[in-house]
Write an enzyme that holds these catalytic residues in place. Structure first.
Site, PDB file in Angstrom:
ATOM      1  CB  SER A 290      -0.936   0.113   1.235  1.00 33.28           C
ATOM      2  OG  SER A 290      -1.582  -1.200   1.312  1.00 33.28           O
TER       3      SER A 290
HETATM    4  N1  SAH Z   1      -0.174  -4.878   4.091  1.00 28.82           N
HETATM    5  C1  SAH Z   1       0.374  -5.251   3.102  1.00 28.82           C
HETATM    6  C2  SAH Z   1      -0.479  -5.160   2.021  1.00 28.82           C
HETATM    7  C3  SAH Z   1      -0.606  -6.352   0.924  1.00 28.82           C
HETATM    8  S1  SAH Z   1      -2.105  -6.026  -0.116  1.00 28.82           S
HETATM    9  C4  SAH Z   1       2.055  -4.957   2.793  1.00 28.82           C
HETATM   10  O1  SAH Z   1       2.421  -3.858   3.577  1.00 28.82           O
HETATM   11  O2  SAH Z   1       2.547  -5.264   1.744  1.00 28.82           O
HETATM   12  C5  SAH Z   1      -3.398  -6.927   0.591  1.00 28.82           C
HETATM   13  C6  SAH Z   1      -2.963  -8.787   0.838  1.00 28.82           C
HETATM   14  O3  SAH Z   1      -4.114  -8.998   1.414  1.00 28.82           O
HETATM   15  C7  SAH Z   1      -2.610  -9.315  -0.243  1.00 28.82           C
HETATM   16  O4  SAH Z   1      -1.264  -9.850  -0.288  1.00 28.82           O
HETATM   17  C8  SAH Z   1      -3.662 -10.363  -0.551  1.00 28.82           C
HETATM   18  O5  SAH Z   1      -3.186 -11.883  -0.891  1.00 28.82           O
HETATM   19  C9  SAH Z   1      -3.948 -10.475   1.078  1.00 28.82           C
HETATM   20  N2  SAH Z   1      -5.419 -10.995   1.081  1.00 28.82           N
HETATM   21  C10 SAH Z   1      -6.557 -10.781   0.445  1.00 28.82           C
HETATM   22  N3  SAH Z   1      -7.549 -11.501   0.839  1.00 28.82           N
HETATM   23  C11 SAH Z   1      -7.095 -12.467   2.130  1.00 28.82           C
HETATM   24  C12 SAH Z   1      -7.729 -12.951   2.853  1.00 28.82           C
HETATM   25  N4  SAH Z   1      -9.012 -13.487   2.960  1.00 28.82           N
HETATM   26  N5  SAH Z   1      -6.956 -13.582   4.107  1.00 28.82           N
HETATM   27  C13 SAH Z   1      -5.684 -12.879   4.100  1.00 28.82           C
HETATM   28  N6  SAH Z   1      -5.015 -12.365   3.246  1.00 28.82           N
HETATM   29  C14 SAH Z   1      -5.739 -11.647   2.178  1.00 28.82           C
END
Ligand code: SAH
Length: 266
Positions: free
Chosen positions: A110
């Site tokens: 993000s």
């Molecule tokens: N906070 C993270 C942002 C990653 S993007 C960072 O700092 O990099 C959001 C993430 O949510 C993705 O990796 C995606 O695979 C995950 N995601 C989506 N649905 C999910 C679920 N049901 N449970 C766990 N992770 C999930």
């Protein structure tokens, strides 16, 4: 747990990842192709090889403050965690721009602006550290690292094995004993760690799963992107839900753009 003791920071890219070969005085700074050097505001000396990334990070934090982030603890945490260590080496020089970047498997880290805004909302009304916090969507582990400085314990769930492993690798050098990385479907929350002093989601669904509400402590807050409706699934807004003795209090904030919340693991 990520508190393993294997120092491997040497494998991570330095900052900046790559500069044009050593420049003599008066030689113009050229952009090395796709690895653009951000921070044109820095002096040539600062842009030199071996530069400490803290100056660029501080400049990012100054911009966040100008954008309206006022929580000093959030700003300090953002100044402390080296975002460039969480992205691929080809993207290192964009790490302190206010932009989301690909982290593999179709997911993104993000924007710093969104991370700091969400953490500020999560902490609102709290002067000290938050207690146990649940993060849904570990991704590359960056936000979990920032959270580790603001909460006593961080439980972070990721549904993609490849990213769960990547986060573990990224976080190893930080030796954050209070970050617990979990592989699983975060739609169900993580009941074993409940109740949480805060829940933060980095992926947006059409509604906030009931499990998250159930696992929220009384008086605690949840911050998540939620789609505006089935008719416009791409349109998301940041939603804050507070659990109060009188019931749930929901506030819809600004529009955001997060990757979708998906069920199951892969
Ligand atoms: N906070 C993270 C942002 C990653 S993007 C960072 O700092 O990099 C959001 C993430 O949510 C993705 O990796 C995606 O695979 C995950 N995601 C989506 N649905 C999910 C679920 N049901 N449970 C766990 N992770 C999930």
């Amino acid at each position: 747990m990520v508190a393993q003791r294997q120092p491997d920071a040497s494998k991570r890219p330095g900052f900046p990842a790559r500069l044009d070969s050593v420049r003599g005085p008066g030689v113009p700074v050229r952009s090395p192709g796709p690895v653009a050097i951000s921070g044109a505001h820095l002096s040539r000396q600062q842009q030199g090889l071996g530069m400490d990334s803290s100056a660029v990070r501080q400049s990012m934090v100054d911009k966040l403050a100008k954008q309206g982030v006022v929580d000093a603890q959030v700003l300090a945490a953002m100044a402390s965690i080296e975002r460039h260590r969480f992205v691929d080496s080809a993207l290192v020089n964009q790490a302190y721009e206010d932009t989301s970047l690909p982290i593999g498997l179709g997911q993104t880290i993000s924007k710093p602006g969104v991370v700091s805004r969400m953490l500020e909302l999560l902490r609102e009304g709290n002067n000290g550290r938050l207690g146990r916090v649940l993060e849904i969507g570990t991704g590359c582990g960056y936000q979990a690292a920032v959270l580790s400085l603001l909460a006593t314990e961080v439980y972070s769930i990721e549904r993609l094995r490849g990213l769960h492993d990547k986060a573990r690798e990224n976080l190893r050098h930080l030796r954050l004993a209070n970050v617990h990385l979990l592989f699983g479907d975060g739609m169900a929350g993580y009941a074993k760690g409940a109740p949480y002093a805060g829940i933060i989601a980095a992926a947006g669904g059409e509604a906030v799963p009931q499990a998250w509400i159930d696992q929220l402590a009384m008086g605690a807050r949840l911050v998540a992107p939620v789609s505006a409706g089935a008719s416009s699934p791409a349109k998301q807004a940041l939603v804050v839900i507070e659990k109060t003795p009188q019931g749930l209090r929901q506030t819809v904030m600004e529009a955001v753009h997060f990757v979708p919340l998906k069920s199951g693991v892969a």
